[in-house]
Write an enzyme that holds these catalytic residues in place. Sequence first.
Site, PDB file in Angstrom:
ATOM      1  N   GLU A  33       5.887   0.969   5.958  1.00  0.00           N
ATOM      2  CA  GLU A  33       5.617  -0.438   6.265  1.00  0.00           C
ATOM      3  C   GLU A  33       5.791  -0.746   7.758  1.00  0.00           C
ATOM      4  O   GLU A  33       6.895  -1.046   8.211  1.00  0.00           O
ATOM      5  CB  GLU A  33       6.554  -1.361   5.452  1.00  0.00           C
ATOM      6  CG  GLU A  33       6.320  -2.836   5.772  1.00  0.00           C
ATOM      7  CD  GLU A  33       7.218  -3.798   4.980  1.00  0.00           C
ATOM      8  OE1 GLU A  33       8.123  -3.336   4.280  1.00  0.00           O
ATOM      9  OE2 GLU A  33       7.001  -5.008   5.084  1.00  0.00           O
ATOM     10  N   LYS A  38       2.006  -0.038   3.560  1.00  0.00           N
ATOM     11  CA  LYS A  38       2.243  -1.476   3.369  1.00  0.00           C
ATOM     12  C   LYS A  38       2.057  -2.176   4.717  1.00  0.00           C
ATOM     13  O   LYS A  38       2.998  -2.289   5.504  1.00  0.00           O
ATOM     14  CB  LYS A  38       3.665  -1.689   2.831  1.00  0.00           C
ATOM     15  CG  LYS A  38       4.076  -3.153   2.714  1.00  0.00           C
ATOM     16  CD  LYS A  38       5.293  -3.326   1.812  1.00  0.00           C
ATOM     17  CE  LYS A  38       5.786  -4.756   1.828  1.00  0.00           C
ATOM     18  NZ  LYS A  38       6.763  -5.035   0.774  1.00  0.00           N
TER      19      LYS A  38
HETATM   20  P1  13P Z   1       7.124 -10.436   2.241  1.00  0.00           P
HETATM   21  O1  13P Z   1       5.980 -10.287   1.298  1.00  0.00           O
HETATM   22  O2  13P Z   1       7.972 -11.648   2.001  1.00  0.00           O
HETATM   23  O3  13P Z   1       6.713 -10.266   3.671  1.00  0.00           O
HETATM   24  O4  13P Z   1       8.139  -9.259   1.923  1.00  0.00           O
HETATM   25  C1  13P Z   1       7.628  -8.030   1.757  1.00  0.00           C
HETATM   26  C2  13P Z   1       8.598  -7.040   2.208  1.00  0.00           C
HETATM   27  O5  13P Z   1       9.007  -6.211   1.448  1.00  0.00           O
HETATM   28  C3  13P Z   1       9.017  -7.056   3.607  1.00  0.00           C
HETATM   29  O6  13P Z   1       9.642  -5.865   3.928  1.00  0.00           O
END
Ligand code: 13P
Length: 344
Positions: A182, A224
């Site tokens: 991510e 992500k």
């Molecule tokens: P959000 O969808 O609130 O951005 O959170 C996703 C997430 O896991 C952030 O690390």
Amino acid sequence: MILSEINIQKLIDTAQAMVADNKGLLAMDESYPTCNKRFAKLGIPETAELRRDYREMIVTTAGLNESISGAILFDETIRQHLMDGTSFIKSLTDNRIIPGIKVDGGTVLMAGHPGEKITEGLDNLRDRLKEYAKMGLKFAKWRAVITIGKGIPTQACIEANAQALARYAALCQEEGIVPIVEPEVLMDGEHTMERCFEVTEQVLHTVFNQLYTQGVLLEGMILKPNMIVPGLACEKQESIDEVADATIKCLLRTVPAAVPGIAFLSGGQSSELASARLNAINVRFKNKLPWELSFSFGRAIQQPALDIWLGKEKNVTEAQKALYHQTVCNLAARRGEFNDKMNK
Ligand code: 13P
């Protein structure tokens, strides 16, 4: 990296299951400070017991598994139990929801780089992952944060974060755990959608270069990313379709076809907007691209339920209805069948 045939197949199977059947991931892995901040805003006491209660409310929502393939948990939660004594991991697994775990240690200011952050958590990660694998967790998450501003992000910040993401991903795969990679380019700021595109493109190139260099199995990971959106304070706010087109254009340039799924973060978008944009992405591109276009939303799924729950047992049923509704909206968005009326 040398992965056994058994581990390779296990990673591929898990990664594919995480994005199968138009379902998506539920991020419920807020760290202590993040969860406490959200509770404090609503006047909910910031205690371990209430964090447990809140998360029990989430995982016991009837029908959650119709739309949710996997849930990302926080370390505190995997050591807690439901009121009936079942562990959160067992409860999810019994409900055919794959349990995962946030393993990064959060962000700190990057030395010598004002306004930029680096994610910590690589120390002892191998040992932690071994414990998590034993406990039955099948995937993990590591979030890197890139801030857009005057003169930032720097190449140094992007490279340091990309390298950490790849080190984390390689360690996960060694233990048979699928890494969610991510790299979040934040929405905060006045920057334009074009600037978000440019930065995200650079970030994803750097991340996939590092994943390649460090031998990460692309078939056994999930990306992500943020969607390509204008900054929250930017005057020009592009249409939903323009966001969908820019997002896919950027991903086509940067994400190898071997990656099974892309699960967007919501990043502070409202629930409605996150679903509408995910929907537009799928209306326009579903089944035309090599990857599944899914979600891994935190706030966009949880916020309406949290606003109702407020730490009170008597609100659980209504909160669960709101949570269920958000998951159904995103299942529809995955199919390209979401519409505004669903929110009325
Ligand atoms: P959000 O969808 O609130 O951005 O959170 C996703 C997430 O896991 C952030 O690390």
